[in-house]
Design a protein around this motif. Structure first.
Motif, PDB file in Angstrom:
ATOM      1  N   ASP A  43      33.850  -1.096 -10.700  1.00 12.88           N
ATOM      2  CA  ASP A  43      33.459  -2.135  -9.896  1.00 12.88           C
ATOM      3  C   ASP A  43      32.833  -3.455 -10.099  1.00 12.88           C
ATOM      4  O   ASP A  43      33.718  -4.361  -9.785  1.00 12.88           O
ATOM      5  N   ARG A  44      31.893  -3.360 -10.829  1.00 14.16           N
ATOM      6  CA  ARG A  44      31.167  -4.185 -11.461  1.00 14.16           C
ATOM      7  C   ARG A  44      31.952  -5.044 -12.510  1.00 14.16           C
ATOM      8  O   ARG A  44      32.059  -6.314 -12.539  1.00 14.16           O
ATOM      9  N   MET A  45      32.708  -4.278 -13.401  1.00  8.02           N
ATOM     10  CA  MET A  45      33.376  -4.705 -14.078  1.00  8.02           C
ATOM     11  C   MET A  45      34.603  -5.814 -13.589  1.00  8.02           C
ATOM     12  O   MET A  45      35.082  -6.553 -14.424  1.00  8.02           O
ATOM     13  N   ALA A  46      35.124  -5.158 -12.785  1.00  8.16           N
ATOM     14  CA  ALA A  46      36.375  -5.698 -12.027  1.00  8.16           C
ATOM     15  C   ALA A  46      35.990  -7.044 -11.336  1.00  8.16           C
ATOM     16  O   ALA A  46      36.435  -8.028 -11.237  1.00  8.16           O
ATOM     17  N   LEU A  47      34.613  -7.058 -10.768  1.00 13.22           N
ATOM     18  CA  LEU A  47      33.934  -8.187 -10.329  1.00 13.22           C
ATOM     19  C   LEU A  47      33.764  -9.239 -11.344  1.00 13.22           C
ATOM     20  O   LEU A  47      34.115 -10.339 -10.987  1.00 13.22           O
ATOM     21  N   TYR A  48      33.241  -8.779 -12.389  1.00 16.01           N
ATOM     22  CA  TYR A  48      32.842  -9.898 -13.609  1.00 16.01           C
ATOM     23  C   TYR A  48      34.360 -10.451 -14.022  1.00 16.01           C
ATOM     24  O   TYR A  48      34.465 -11.647 -14.082  1.00 16.01           O
ATOM     25  N   SER A  49      35.519  -9.714 -14.255  1.00 16.11           N
ATOM     26  CA  SER A  49      36.902 -10.080 -14.463  1.00 16.11           C
ATOM     27  C   SER A  49      37.214 -11.068 -13.612  1.00 16.11           C
ATOM     28  O   SER A  49      37.796 -12.104 -13.871  1.00 16.11           O
ATOM     29  N   PHE A  50      37.159 -10.826 -12.102  1.00 15.36           N
ATOM     30  CA  PHE A  50      37.417 -11.538 -11.020  1.00 15.36           C
ATOM     31  C   PHE A  50      36.862 -12.850 -11.004  1.00 15.36           C
ATOM     32  O   PHE A  50      37.586 -13.987 -10.860  1.00 15.36           O
ATOM     33  N   ILE A  51      35.519 -12.916 -11.348  1.00 12.03           N
ATOM     34  CA  ILE A  51      34.738 -14.198 -11.665  1.00 12.03           C
ATOM     35  C   ILE A  51      35.239 -15.101 -12.460  1.00 12.03           C
ATOM     36  O   ILE A  51      35.188 -16.241 -12.288  1.00 12.03           O
ATOM     37  N   GLN A  52      35.555 -14.401 -13.889  1.00 13.75           N
ATOM     38  CA  GLN A  52      36.096 -15.220 -14.798  1.00 13.75           C
ATOM     39  C   GLN A  52      37.313 -16.066 -14.418  1.00 13.75           C
ATOM     40  O   GLN A  52      37.547 -17.058 -14.714  1.00 13.75           O
ATOM     41  N   SER A  53      38.140 -15.164 -13.935  1.00 12.62           N
ATOM     42  CA  SER A  53      39.323 -15.477 -13.377  1.00 12.62           C
ATOM     43  C   SER A  53      39.368 -16.798 -12.356  1.00 12.62           C
ATOM     44  O   SER A  53      40.199 -17.746 -12.442  1.00 12.62           O
ATOM     45  N   ALA A 240      30.786 -18.822   4.790  1.00 13.12           N
ATOM     46  CA  ALA A 240      32.172 -18.037   4.465  1.00 13.12           C
ATOM     47  C   ALA A 240      31.983 -16.801   3.703  1.00 13.12           C
ATOM     48  O   ALA A 240      32.455 -16.023   3.906  1.00 13.12           O
ATOM     49  N   GLY A 241      31.123 -16.758   2.670  1.00 12.64           N
ATOM     50  CA  GLY A 241      30.755 -15.692   1.950  1.00 12.64           C
ATOM     51  C   GLY A 241      30.229 -14.588   2.654  1.00 12.64           C
ATOM     52  O   GLY A 241      30.418 -13.370   2.351  1.00 12.64           O
ATOM     53  N   ILE A 242      29.154 -15.110   3.656  1.00 13.39           N
ATOM     54  CA  ILE A 242      28.680 -14.006   4.500  1.00 13.39           C
ATOM     55  C   ILE A 242      29.820 -13.408   5.334  1.00 13.39           C
ATOM     56  O   ILE A 242      29.612 -12.081   5.532  1.00 13.39           O
ATOM     57  N   GLU A 243      30.637 -14.080   5.813  1.00 11.53           N
ATOM     58  CA  GLU A 243      31.686 -13.377   6.784  1.00 11.53           C
ATOM     59  C   GLU A 243      32.617 -12.802   5.938  1.00 11.53           C
ATOM     60  O   GLU A 243      33.226 -11.580   6.312  1.00 11.53           O
ATOM     61  N   LEU A 244      32.968 -12.937   4.420  1.00  7.19           N
ATOM     62  CA  LEU A 244      33.780 -12.086   3.912  1.00  7.19           C
ATOM     63  C   LEU A 244      33.023 -10.864   2.998  1.00  7.19           C
ATOM     64  O   LEU A 244      33.835 -10.338   2.291  1.00  7.19           O
ATOM     65  N   ARG A 245      31.720 -10.879   3.128  1.00  8.17           N
ATOM     66  CA  ARG A 245      31.216  -9.911   2.520  1.00  8.17           C
ATOM     67  C   ARG A 245      31.681  -8.471   2.437  1.00  8.17           C
ATOM     68  O   ARG A 245      31.887  -7.873   1.401  1.00  8.17           O
ATOM     69  N   THR A 246      31.818  -8.043   3.774  1.00  4.25           N
ATOM     70  CA  THR A 246      32.641  -6.838   3.873  1.00  4.25           C
ATOM     71  C   THR A 246      33.814  -6.597   3.295  1.00  4.25           C
ATOM     72  O   THR A 246      34.295  -5.735   2.399  1.00  4.25           O
ATOM     73  N   GLU A 247      34.779  -7.546   3.287  1.00  7.56           N
ATOM     74  CA  GLU A 247      36.131  -7.513   2.550  1.00  7.56           C
ATOM     75  C   GLU A 247      35.872  -7.630   1.232  1.00  7.56           C
ATOM     76  O   GLU A 247      36.491  -6.909   0.441  1.00  7.56           O
ATOM     77  N   ILE A 248      34.708  -8.262   0.754  1.00  6.84           N
ATOM     78  CA  ILE A 248      34.645  -8.380  -0.887  1.00  6.84           C
ATOM     79  C   ILE A 248      34.269  -7.066  -1.370  1.00  6.84           C
ATOM     80  O   ILE A 248      34.642  -6.664  -2.354  1.00  6.84           O
ATOM     81  N   ASP A 249      33.088  -6.681  -0.472  1.00  7.01           N
ATOM     82  CA  ASP A 249      32.793  -5.124  -0.977  1.00  7.01           C
ATOM     83  C   ASP A 249      33.888  -4.183  -0.938  1.00  7.01           C
ATOM     84  O   ASP A 249      33.889  -3.260  -2.024  1.00  7.01           O
ATOM     85  N   ASN A 250      34.628  -4.139   0.064  1.00  7.96           N
ATOM     86  CA  ASN A 250      35.827  -3.109   0.220  1.00  7.96           C
ATOM     87  C   ASN A 250      36.610  -3.356  -0.997  1.00  7.96           C
ATOM     88  O   ASN A 250      37.230  -2.242  -1.490  1.00  7.96           O
ATOM     89  N   TYR A 251      36.962  -4.744  -1.384  1.00 11.05           N
ATOM     90  CA  TYR A 251      37.944  -4.785  -2.284  1.00 11.05           C
ATOM     91  C   TYR A 251      37.664  -4.447  -3.686  1.00 11.05           C
ATOM     92  O   TYR A 251      38.490  -3.590  -4.378  1.00 11.05           O
ATOM     93  N   PHE A 252      36.284  -4.339  -4.096  1.00 12.37           N
ATOM     94  CA  PHE A 252      35.875  -4.186  -5.322  1.00 12.37           C
ATOM     95  C   PHE A 252      35.340  -2.610  -5.244  1.00 12.37           C
ATOM     96  O   PHE A 252      35.221  -1.954  -6.391  1.00 12.37           O
ATOM     97  N   ASN A 253      35.225  -2.179  -4.279  1.00 14.68           N
ATOM     98  CA  ASN A 253      34.815  -0.543  -4.054  1.00 14.68           C
ATOM     99  C   ASN A 253      36.068   0.401  -4.303  1.00 14.68           C
ATOM    100  O   ASN A 253      35.931   1.388  -5.119  1.00 14.68           O
ATOM    101  N   LYS A 254      37.411  -0.420  -4.423  1.00 12.93           N
ATOM    102  CA  LYS A 254      38.376   0.610  -4.798  1.00 12.93           C
ATOM    103  C   LYS A 254      38.475   0.672  -6.330  1.00 12.93           C
ATOM    104  O   LYS A 254      39.165   1.671  -6.604  1.00 12.93           O
ATOM    105  N   PHE A 255      37.992  -0.222  -7.123  1.00 11.05           N
ATOM    106  CA  PHE A 255      37.840  -0.010  -8.401  1.00 11.05           C
ATOM    107  C   PHE A 255      36.579   1.118  -8.888  1.00 11.05           C
ATOM    108  O   PHE A 255      36.607   1.104 -10.128  1.00 11.05           O
ATOM    109  N   ASN A 256      35.843   1.565  -8.002  1.00 14.86           N
ATOM    110  CA  ASN A 256      34.791   2.386  -8.636  1.00 14.86           C
ATOM    111  C   ASN A 256      35.150   3.869  -8.337  1.00 14.86           C
ATOM    112  O   ASN A 256      34.918   4.390  -7.250  1.00 14.86           O
ATOM    113  N   TYR A 257      35.872   4.380  -9.637  1.00 13.77           N
ATOM    114  CA  TYR A 257      36.266   5.680  -9.801  1.00 13.77           C
ATOM    115  C   TYR A 257      36.070   5.951 -11.262  1.00 13.77           C
ATOM    116  O   TYR A 257      35.782   5.344 -12.084  1.00 13.77           O
TER     117      TYR A 257
END
Length: 257
Positions: A43-53, A240-257
């Motif tokens: 999930d952290r690696m996916a977040l890192y890749s997302f930020i770069q993109s 906007a980031g606070i409102e999206l926090r749950t969506e952001i967490d849920n999005y990257f949690n799916k990469f945590n496997y």
């Protein structure tokens, strides 16, 4: 207060929509990085890749639409990805090359003088020309036009000559259409990565007229939205980031496997 309540809501919606669209269309790199995955988590690696993109597309996907939303209340015309035109006087092209040559060997940039040179060169054949689109175009009530080329926070020094040529070409094309146009062409840097130190303007000194052709951080956003717009814009991003926090967490949690 620079921004109205409606503007703030509009800008926050623009930010959220842009980020949601990025999530919808983003495909993380599929590179197998077993050591990184085990050390940091997928999930952290996916977040890192997302930020770069996101960093590579921040200008077009977020800064441009936010700038349009911010400027609408203060300018009579506002557009992103604006096409200036596709013809320019041949003599004007030659003058642009002469200005670039002079700057390359140490002449001091002077936008007012350069515009006058272009105005005196509006003759000869009209040539077809292909130039980059204007990232942000605004026109005020007086008919004064401002064409912005949005750059990353740390633009490549080797490209400054190309930046200058683009600014001069925009001006030349606009003046070819109407020699009486009051035209301003500028580079905009959305934020200062060196804060709280001043932006390293000296890196652009050889090519750009720093007073006439560059706006950084507060200068840019306050110009579009009025005094204090920059700080209020940062608040919009935070909310906007606070409102999206749950969506952001849920999005990257799916990469945590």
């Amino acid at each position: 207060m620079a921004l109205t309540k409606e503007q703030k809501q509009d800008i926050q919606e623009v930010i959220k929509t842009c980020l949601r669209n990025k999530f919808k269309n983003y495909n993380p790199e599929s590179n197998n990085m077993p050591f990184h995955f085990r050390l940091l988590g997928r999930d952290r690696m996916a977040l890192y890749s997302f930020i770069q993109s996101l960093n590579t597309t921040f200008g077009t996907s977020i800064f441009e639409p936010v700038a349009v939303a911010l400027a609408k209340n203060n300018f009579v015309k506002v557009a992103s990805q604006y096409i200036v035109g596709d013809t320019i006087f041949e003599n004007c092209q030659q003058s642009i090359q002469h200005i670039i040559n002079q700057l390359t060997v140490g002449a001091t940039p002077d936008k007012n003088k350069e515009i006058e040179i272009l105005k005196k060169s509006l003759k000869g054949n009209k040539n077809q020309i292909k130039t980059i689109k204007v990232d942000l175009f605004v026109e005020n009530k007086k008919g004064e036009m401002f064409l912005f080329d949005l750059k990353t926070a740390k633009p490549n020094i080797s490209n400054f000559k190309d930046f200058k040529r683009t600014l001069l070409e925009w001006a030349g094309i606009a003046l070819t259409q109407d020699s009486n146009k009051n035209i301003n062409t500028l580079v905009a840097i959305p934020y200062n990565p060196y804060h709280p130190e001043p932006y390293a303007r000296w890196t652009m000194k050889g090519m750009l007229d720093l007073e006439k052709e560059l706006k950084v951080a507060e200068e840019f956003w306050d110009f579009l939205g009025g005094e204090g717009a920059y700080q209020e814009l940062l608040d919009c991003f935070e909310k906007a980031g606070i409102e999206l926090r749950t969506e952001i967490d849920n999005y990257f949690n799916k990469f945590n496997y």
